[in-house]
Design a protein around this motif. Structure first.
Motif, PDB file in Angstrom:
ATOM      1  N   THR A 517      21.165  25.179  19.842  1.00 46.78           N
ATOM      2  CA  THR A 517      20.935  23.979  19.044  1.00 46.78           C
ATOM      3  C   THR A 517      21.576  24.099  17.667  1.00 46.78           C
ATOM      4  O   THR A 517      22.212  23.153  17.171  1.00 46.78           O
ATOM      5  CB  THR A 517      19.425  23.716  18.909  1.00 46.78           C
ATOM      6  OG1 THR A 517      18.852  23.563  20.218  1.00 46.78           O
ATOM      7  CG2 THR A 517      19.154  22.468  18.091  1.00 46.78           C
ATOM      8  N   VAL A 518      21.423  25.262  17.029  1.00 44.72           N
ATOM      9  CA  VAL A 518      22.009  25.465  15.698  1.00 44.72           C
ATOM     10  C   VAL A 518      23.531  25.418  15.764  1.00 44.72           C
ATOM     11  O   VAL A 518      24.188  24.756  14.939  1.00 44.72           O
ATOM     12  CB  VAL A 518      21.529  26.805  15.097  1.00 44.72           C
ATOM     13  CG1 VAL A 518      22.315  27.135  13.831  1.00 44.72           C
ATOM     14  CG2 VAL A 518      20.030  26.747  14.790  1.00 44.72           C
ATOM     15  N   LEU A 519      24.115  26.106  16.744  1.00 44.74           N
ATOM     16  CA  LEU A 519      25.574  26.101  16.870  1.00 44.74           C
ATOM     17  C   LEU A 519      26.095  24.701  17.178  1.00 44.74           C
ATOM     18  O   LEU A 519      27.130  24.277  16.645  1.00 44.74           O
ATOM     19  CB  LEU A 519      26.011  27.078  17.959  1.00 44.74           C
ATOM     20  CG  LEU A 519      25.841  28.562  17.633  1.00 44.74           C
ATOM     21  CD1 LEU A 519      26.222  29.425  18.824  1.00 44.74           C
ATOM     22  CD2 LEU A 519      26.686  28.951  16.417  1.00 44.74           C
ATOM     23  N   ALA A 520      25.382  23.971  18.043  1.00 44.84           N
ATOM     24  CA  ALA A 520      25.798  22.604  18.354  1.00 44.84           C
ATOM     25  C   ALA A 520      25.753  21.728  17.109  1.00 44.84           C
ATOM     26  O   ALA A 520      26.632  20.875  16.904  1.00 44.84           O
ATOM     27  CB  ALA A 520      24.912  22.030  19.456  1.00 44.84           C
ATOM     28  N   ALA A 521      24.735  21.922  16.258  1.00 47.85           N
ATOM     29  CA  ALA A 521      24.637  21.147  15.026  1.00 47.85           C
ATOM     30  C   ALA A 521      25.783  21.466  14.072  1.00 47.85           C
ATOM     31  O   ALA A 521      26.330  20.564  13.412  1.00 47.85           O
ATOM     32  CB  ALA A 521      23.296  21.418  14.349  1.00 47.85           C
ATOM     33  N   LEU A 522      26.173  22.744  13.986  1.00 51.60           N
ATOM     34  CA  LEU A 522      27.300  23.125  13.128  1.00 51.60           C
ATOM     35  C   LEU A 522      28.623  22.565  13.641  1.00 51.60           C
ATOM     36  O   LEU A 522      29.509  22.210  12.859  1.00 51.60           O
ATOM     37  CB  LEU A 522      27.390  24.645  13.027  1.00 51.60           C
ATOM     38  CG  LEU A 522      26.355  25.339  12.134  1.00 51.60           C
ATOM     39  CD1 LEU A 522      26.471  26.851  12.277  1.00 51.60           C
ATOM     40  CD2 LEU A 522      26.540  24.928  10.667  1.00 51.60           C
TER      41      LEU A 522
END
Length: 647
Positions: A517-522
């Motif tokens: 989720t964090v990588l997708a947001a970045l």
């Protein structure tokens, strides 16, 4: 016993091969005789829907569709009324109406996905069976017809390609029904270094497996139409000999049991024209690839079951890992060239959507069967590789604006195309939503400018002050709808012991979910920018070209990263500094997008590397079941590809 292919012609010099078949180049290993099948070009202006209900149409399908569309509309209406109440406080202006229209479209977009995920989760928990009678575990049925497995290739690593094909061949052989399958490598490669190696590697494959008379190779002299033209060429030369065929991408692997069950389903359901499997993404080595395959395995099954529930016999086709009825495809899937100049004119790039729509128009069912395992593919190794492929898909999907209104198409087939088109317009729409959300409070601001600064200005504070309770409710509702597929996919993983162990356990599955989720947001701002630019380029008339795909290594030198993402990084830093100078509150409002832009180079560098992926795998994070306990066909393909890489 099934009839088998006759003896192949011996490998011959190019001049003799050209005399035997003018469509072939170089050396060719072909069946002793051709079996031509006409494939007329279809009209997009004339035609009618042959049947609204098919033998394999789900009972009560109309009620399902009313529920999905109605629930999506109800959620969207409730959220839109809330947004309208907020906007009315300051008086409705042009900017307010534009923001409302954008909000309605984008909320409906995520609400449809969310409703489908809820349906899929319920179906997954209920263990509902498919309508085609495919038993995913029972004894293998005996086949009475022949199937062709087609492997189109364009500048792919020949040794790796042949290794994967050998694994599939051996998997089919292990079922005891090898006589029911023939294999064709259909090359569109042009570069001499590729073509010579392809022929050499194919000859070595034949020698290893003893596949003479069953495994064939040819290379076209004219690769017009790209992949769709390659398949059409085979259909017109050999299609009459095979009641069905299955298309494999160069990175595809399928188990022998799955191939047999798909062929048997075609035999059992004479009005089914196409059966699409849900390929599992596997073999990811880089952090990006592992993130993609983890997300696909956690969320993909419930999303696929949800859309299958209301698509039924009007499913879609993704161009590979699908079984196709040959005569139905030949009679109704011949693609016309679109009028006009590139990029909208010419041959249809995203041909699979259109082929499925034309077959359904003619009365042939198209089904997705997500319950059937044993179908695999590989994802791009880096965000850079994904964006290169995505640019081509962008052009292909926007071409559908010329096709979606074709005569006689089923409304669900049109919906598939409109969703594909909308996918690329959502990126600029999200950007516009953010900018208009900034422009409205700026327009209503009563603060005084101090030179270039506007002290105390904060879009977030403005919107909260307008109607804090309703704004917080809208934000929570939007985030909830957006994350429902992830939450339900995680719950489904926890409930299923096999899936939970395959994800490394419940705690590691949660860690994987958070990392993904964090990588997708970045990455979201990078993708938003590239897709918006891609749409602008297509509308301006720039063609995407046809480039080969990288499969394993996603690494890019620092100089390449700077060239690709340096401009985006500088733009993000400039806009962030400018926003901070105007007001820290403005910078805070823009930070979710600006941070992704500024960190684009380190984000792409980190996720493109194998070392972070290996580190997480050693700790069983971002794992999938096929990685921790590989099925035999994947284990064999990995072994053969490793041997080919060392040779």
């Amino acid at each position: 016993m099934l009839p088998v292919s006759g003896p192949v012609t011996a490998p011959v010099p190019p001049t003799a091969a050209a005399a035997a078949a003018a469509a072939d180049a170089g050396r060719a290993w072909l069946p002793a005789s051709e079996a031509p099948l006409p494939m007329p070009v279809q009209s997009l202006r004339e035609g009618r829907l042959a049947a609204r209900v098919l033998p394999t149409t789900s009972p009560g399908l109309a009620r399902r569709r009313v529920f999905v569309v109605g629930a999506t509309a109800a959620l969207t209406a409730a959220a839109s009324m809330g947004m309208l109440q907020v906007l009315r406080i300051g008086g409705l202006g042009v900017l307010d109406l534009v923001l409302l229209v954008l909000f309605v479209f984008l909320f409906a977009w995520i609400a449809l996905s969310s409703i489908g995920a809820v349906c899929g989760f319920v179906l997954l928990m209920a263990r509902r069976h498919n309508l085609l009678g495919i038993e995913v575990d029972g004894p293998l049925p005996r086949l009475s017809t022949r199937t062709a497995l087609l492997v189109p290739t364009y500048h792919e690593d020949p040794a790796r390609l042949m290794a994967g094909l050998q694994a599939i061949y051996e998997a089919v052989q292990a079922t005891g029904q090898l006589e029911a399958f023939d294999f064709f490598v259909l090359s569109d490669s042009r570069k001499p270094e590729f073509t010579a190696t392809e022929e050499r590697q194919f000859a070595a494959l034949l020698q290893r497996i003893g596949g003479e008379g069953r495994v064939f190779y040819r290379r076209r002299t004219d690769n017009r139409g790209r992949k769709a033209g390659n398949i059409a060429d085979w259909v017109q030369r050999y299609g009459a000999a095979y009641p069905q065929f299955l298309i494999l991408d160069a990175d595809s692997v399928m188990s022998g049991e799955t191939l047999v069950r798909l062929a048997a389903a075609m035999e059992r359901n004479p009005r089914v024209g196409l059966i699409q499997t849900l390929p599992r993404v596997v073999n990811g080595q880089t952090l990006f690839a592992r993130m993609q395959q983890f997300g696909g395995h956690m969320y993909g099954p419930i999303i696929a079951r949800g859309i299958t529930w209301w698509h039924s016999s009007e499913g879609n086709y993704w161009g590979h890992n699908a079984m196709v009825r040959t005569r139905a495809f030949a009679a109704h899937a011949g693609l016309p060239e679109l009028q006009g100049r590139h990029p909208f004119g010419g041959h249809i790039l995203s041909h699979d959507f259109v082929e499925a729509a034309l077959m359904r128009r003619a009365g042939w069912a198209v089904h997705l069967v997500p319950e059937l395992d044993g179908s695999y593919e590989e994802g791009p190794p880096s965000l850079t590789d994904l964006l290169v492929r995505d640019r081509r898909w962008c052009q292909g999907n926007l071409q559908h604006m010329k096709v979606v209104g074709s005569a006689g198409l089923h409304w669900v087939s049109r919906t598939h195309m409109m969703v594909g088109i909308g996918h690329y317009f959502t990126a600029p729409m999200w950007a516009m939503l953010m900018l208009i959300g900034l422009a409205i409070p700026l327009n209503h601001s009563e603060l005084a400018w101090d030179g270039f600064r506007l002290p105390g200005f904060s879009p977030l504070a403005y919107w909260r002050a307008s109607d804090m309770e309703r704004i917080e409710w809208l934000f929570a509702a939007t985030m909830g709808v957006l994350f429902v597929p992830k939450i339900l996919g995680f719950l489904a993983t926890l409930i299923d012991p096999v899936a939970r162990r395959g994800a490394g356990g419940g705690f590691n599955a949660l860690l994987g979910l958070l990392i993904e989720t964090v990588l997708a947001a970045l990455m979201a701002p990078i993708v938003m920018y590239r897709q918006s630019r891609g749409v602008a380029e297509v509308l301006a008339g720039h063609d995407s070209g046809w480039e080969a795909q990288r499969r394993d290594d996603g690494s890019v030198p620092l100089s390449g990263l700077v060239r690709s993402y340096g401009g985006l990084t500088l733009f993000g830093a400039f806009m962030g500094g400018l926003a901070w100078m105007v007001s820290p509150g403005l910078a805070l409002w823009m930070s979710p997008v600006l941070v992704g832009m500024i960190l684009s180079i380190p984000t792409v560098w980190l996720t493109s590397g194998r070392a972070p992926g290996r580190w997480l795998r050693e700790r069983r994070i971002l794992c999938i079941p096929e990685e921790l306990d590989p099925p035999p066909v994947l284990r064999r393909a990995t072994e053969l590809r490793a041997g080919a890489a060392q040779a």
